[in-house]
Write an enzyme that holds these catalytic residues in place. Structure first.
Site, short mmCIF file in Angstrom:
data_model
loop_
_atom_site.label_atom_id
_atom_site.label_comp_id
_atom_site.label_asym_id
_atom_site.label_seq_id
_atom_site.Cartn_x
_atom_site.Cartn_y
_atom_site.Cartn_z
N ASP A 272 -0.23 4.89 1.05
CA ASP A 272 -0.73 5.90 2.09
C ASP A 272 -0.72 5.02 3.68
OD1 ASP A 272 -1.28 8.42 0.70
OD2 ASP A 272 -2.67 6.96 -0.45
N ASP B 179 0.71 -1.00 0.06
CA ASP B 179 -0.07 -0.12 -0.01
C ASP B 179 0.92 1.14 -0.17
OD1 ASP B 179 -2.30 1.61 0.35
OD2 ASP B 179 -1.90 1.52 2.40
N ASP C 131 -1.52 -1.07 6.36
CA ASP C 131 -1.95 -0.41 7.38
C ASP C 131 -3.30 -0.17 8.22
OD1 ASP C 131 -2.26 2.86 7.15
OD2 ASP C 131 -2.18 1.80 5.69
N LYS D 257 -10.80 -0.23 -2.02
CA LYS D 257 -10.88 -1.13 -0.93
C LYS D 257 -12.08 -0.68 0.16
CE LYS D 257 -5.70 -0.56 -1.10
NZ LYS D 257 -4.56 -0.12 -0.49
N SER E 262 -2.73 1.02 -4.45
CA SER E 262 -2.84 2.22 -3.92
C SER E 262 -4.45 2.75 -3.94
CB SER E 262 -1.93 3.47 -4.08
OG SER E 262 -2.15 4.45 -3.27
#
Length: 212
Positions: A9, A7, A163, A138, A105
Site C-alpha cells: 500500500d 511494501d 513509503d 508495523k 504488507s
C-alpha cells in the site's frame, strides 16, 4: 543485496486514498468520529489493530465484524480497478530478473492476492507476508523479519522499499537497508524519513545497483 522486500500500500498500489475513503465512510456510517490524525495512525497497522482502532473511534460493531465489512468493500473496489503506482509493474519485473523479491504488507492476505493477481505480478514474488500472519503490525519489525525468513536470507542482506512512517520504522528496526518512496499525499514524518538509506521520487528510480 540478495533480496528486495516491497511494501504494498502506497508503494506498489496507490491504495491509501482508497483505504481512507472506505474507512472514513464506514466510520461515519456507523456512528464513529474520524479524527485529524486517524489516517496517519492507521497506515501500517495490521487488520486486527486498525479494526480495534475504528471500534475505539465509536463504531458500534465488534472489531472482527468491522474488519470483515471494510475488507469486503476494499476487495470490491479493487475488482473494479487496481490503482497501481507509476512504474510499479516494470520495476518489479525488472528487479525480479536479478534478485529474490518479497512483500511485507499490512493488508490482509485476501487483498494482497487480489492485487498481485490483477496486476499480473504474483509470480515475481518468492515470498509474501501479511501482518495478519505475524504477531505485530508495523512499526514492529515482525512482517519484514518474516519475509526475510521465508526468502531464506538475513535481513541485513535485504533492501526494503517503503513509503509510510510506520513502514520505514518497521524495516529499519528489522535491520534492512531502506529506500523511501514518499507518497505525495501522505508523506512520512521527518524522523521516520531520516531512517532511510536512500530517498527516490518514484519506483522508476529504483535500480538493482542502488546499494552496490
Amino acid at each position: 543485496m540478495e533480496a528486495w522486500v516491497f511494501d504494498l500500500d502506497g508503494v506498489l498500489v496507490d491504495s491509501e486514498p482508497v483505504w481512507e475513503e472506505v474507512r472514513r465512510a464506514f466510520v461515519a456510517g456507523h456512528g464513529g468520529t474520524w479524527q485529524p490524525d486517524t489516517q496517519s495512525r492507521l497506515m501500517g497497522m495490521s487488520t486486527p489493530e486498525w479494526a480495534s482502532y475504528l471500534h475505539e473511534l465509536g463504531v458500534a460493531l465488534p472489531p472482527g465484524e468491522i474488519a470483515r465489512q471494510v475488507v469486503a468493500r476494499m476487495a470490491e473496489r479493487y475488482r473494479e480497478h487496481v490503482p497501481l503506482m507509476p512504474h510499479a509493474q516494470e520495476t518489479v519485473r525488472r528487479l525480479a530478473g536479478r534478485h529474490a523479491l518479497g512483500l511485507a504488507s499490512s493488508s490482509p492476505r485476501a487483498l494482497i492476492d487480489v492485487v498481485l493477481d490483477a496486476a499480473d505480478l504474483a509470480g515475481c514474488f518468492a515470498a509474501t507476508v501479511s501482518t495478519e500472519e505475524v504477531a505485530r503490525g508495523k512499526p514492529a519489525p515482525d512482517g519484514y523479519l518474516e519475509a526475510a525468513s521465508r526468502l531464506g536470507v538475513e535481513p541485513r542482506s535485504c533492501v526494503a522499499v517503503e513509503d509510510s512512517s510506520n513502514g520505514l520504522r518497521s524495516a529499519h528496526t528489522a535491520g534492512m537497508r531502506v529506500v523511501a518512496v514518499p507518497h505525495p499525499r501522505y508523506p512520512p514524518a521527518p524522523d521516520a524519513l531520516a531512517l532511510a538509506s536512500a530517498v527516490v521520487r518514484d519506483l522508476g528510480s529504483l535500480t538493482s545497483d542502488l546499494f552496490g
